[in-house]
Design a protein around this motif. Structure first.
Motif, PDB file in Angstrom:
ATOM      1  N   ASP A   1       0.833  -1.201   0.000  1.00  0.00           N
ATOM      2  CA  ASP A   1       0.000   0.000   0.000  1.00  0.00           C
ATOM      3  C   ASP A   1       0.874   1.260   0.000  1.00  0.00           C
ATOM      4  O   ASP A   1       0.621   2.199  -0.754  1.00  0.00           O
ATOM      5  N   ALA A   2       1.907   1.265   0.829  1.00  0.00           N
ATOM      6  CA  ALA A   2       2.810   2.425   0.883  1.00  0.00           C
ATOM      7  C   ALA A   2       3.512   2.621  -0.459  1.00  0.00           C
ATOM      8  O   ALA A   2       3.677   3.755  -0.917  1.00  0.00           O
ATOM      9  N   ARG A   3       3.889   1.539  -1.069  1.00  0.00           N
ATOM     10  CA  ARG A   3       4.560   1.621  -2.383  1.00  0.00           C
ATOM     11  C   ARG A   3       3.604   2.148  -3.455  1.00  0.00           C
ATOM     12  O   ARG A   3       3.995   2.949  -4.305  1.00  0.00           O
ATOM     13  N   ALA A   4       2.352   1.707  -3.392  1.00  0.00           N
ATOM     14  CA  ALA A   4       1.360   2.181  -4.363  1.00  0.00           C
ATOM     15  C   ALA A   4       1.071   3.671  -4.180  1.00  0.00           C
ATOM     16  O   ALA A   4       0.866   4.389  -5.162  1.00  0.00           O
ATOM     17  N   ARG A   5       1.059   4.139  -2.925  1.00  0.00           N
ATOM     18  CA  ARG A   5       0.775   5.551  -2.667  1.00  0.00           C
ATOM     19  C   ARG A   5       1.953   6.457  -2.999  1.00  0.00           C
ATOM     20  O   ARG A   5       1.754   7.622  -3.338  1.00  0.00           O
ATOM     21  N   ASN A   6       3.181   5.935  -2.915  1.00  0.00           N
ATOM     22  CA  ASN A   6       4.362   6.756  -3.166  1.00  0.00           C
ATOM     23  C   ASN A   6       5.429   5.913  -3.876  1.00  0.00           C
ATOM     24  O   ASN A   6       6.441   5.543  -3.280  1.00  0.00           O
TER      25      ASN A   6
ATOM     26  N   ARG B   1       7.720   6.575  -5.969  1.00  0.00           N
ATOM     27  CA  ARG B   1       9.078   7.126  -6.111  1.00  0.00           C
ATOM     28  C   ARG B   1       9.960   6.809  -4.904  1.00  0.00           C
ATOM     29  O   ARG B   1      11.183   6.839  -4.997  1.00  0.00           O
ATOM     30  N   ARG B   2       9.338   6.504  -3.792  1.00  0.00           N
ATOM     31  CA  ARG B   2      10.096   6.159  -2.591  1.00  0.00           C
ATOM     32  C   ARG B   2      10.786   4.805  -2.726  1.00  0.00           C
ATOM     33  O   ARG B   2      11.775   4.537  -2.051  1.00  0.00           O
ATOM     34  N   TRP B   3      10.285   3.969  -3.590  1.00  0.00           N
ATOM     35  CA  TRP B   3      10.768   2.593  -3.712  1.00  0.00           C
ATOM     36  C   TRP B   3      11.598   2.445  -4.983  1.00  0.00           C
ATOM     37  O   TRP B   3      11.105   2.606  -6.084  1.00  0.00           O
ATOM     38  N   ALA B   4      12.861   2.139  -4.823  1.00  0.00           N
ATOM     39  CA  ALA B   4      13.740   1.967  -5.982  1.00  0.00           C
ATOM     40  C   ALA B   4      13.438   0.658  -6.713  1.00  0.00           C
ATOM     41  O   ALA B   4      13.493   0.598  -7.928  1.00  0.00           O
TER      42      ALA B   4
END
Length: 125
Positions: free
Chosen positions: A78-83, A85-88
């Motif tokens: 969920d965090a990756r879907a919302r942001n 760019r935070r996840w390389a």
């Protein structure tokens, strides 16, 4: 063959680095027993172990670690879907670890040697 010593050494290191571990020793046997009882409860129920993906041994023993890890994985997705760019690349691996060993690289060497020893004993009998 026993490899218990490595587990005991690891446990002792965890115990002596607890902030409440008495630097000057215990006053008496009863004080040591009280401290050890509190430590064991903390270690089994509150301490999150990196070797089992940061769940407690009690969670693992009770079989709820899979649920905890699935929930963590969902939070990360969920965090990756919302942001994004935070996840390389990918999120942390929250899959359940089925087999836990203290020295996995050592086990790769020991297991074949133990099997060879069993075969030698069978052929000698």
């Amino acid at each position: 063959m026993s490899d218990d010593n490595a587990f005991v050494e690891s446990l002792f290191r965890t115990a002596k680095y607890r902030p409440e571990f008495p630097a000057k020793g215990f006053a008496d046997l009863e004080a040591a027993r009280r401290w050890a009882g509190r430590f064991v409860r903390w270690y089994n129920h509150d301490h999150l172990h990196s070797g089992i993906r940061y769940v407690s041994p009690a969670d693992r023993h009770d079989g709820i670690d899979g649920d905890i890890l699935r929930q963590r994985h969902a939070v990360y997705l969920d965090a990756r879907a919302r942001n994004p760019r935070r996840w390389a690349r990918h999120t942390r691996n929250w899959s359940r670890i089925d087999v836990v060993t203290l020295n996995p690289e050592r086990d790769e060497v020991i297991a074949p040697a133990a099997t060879d020893q069993i075969e030698i004993q069978r052929s000698a009998a």
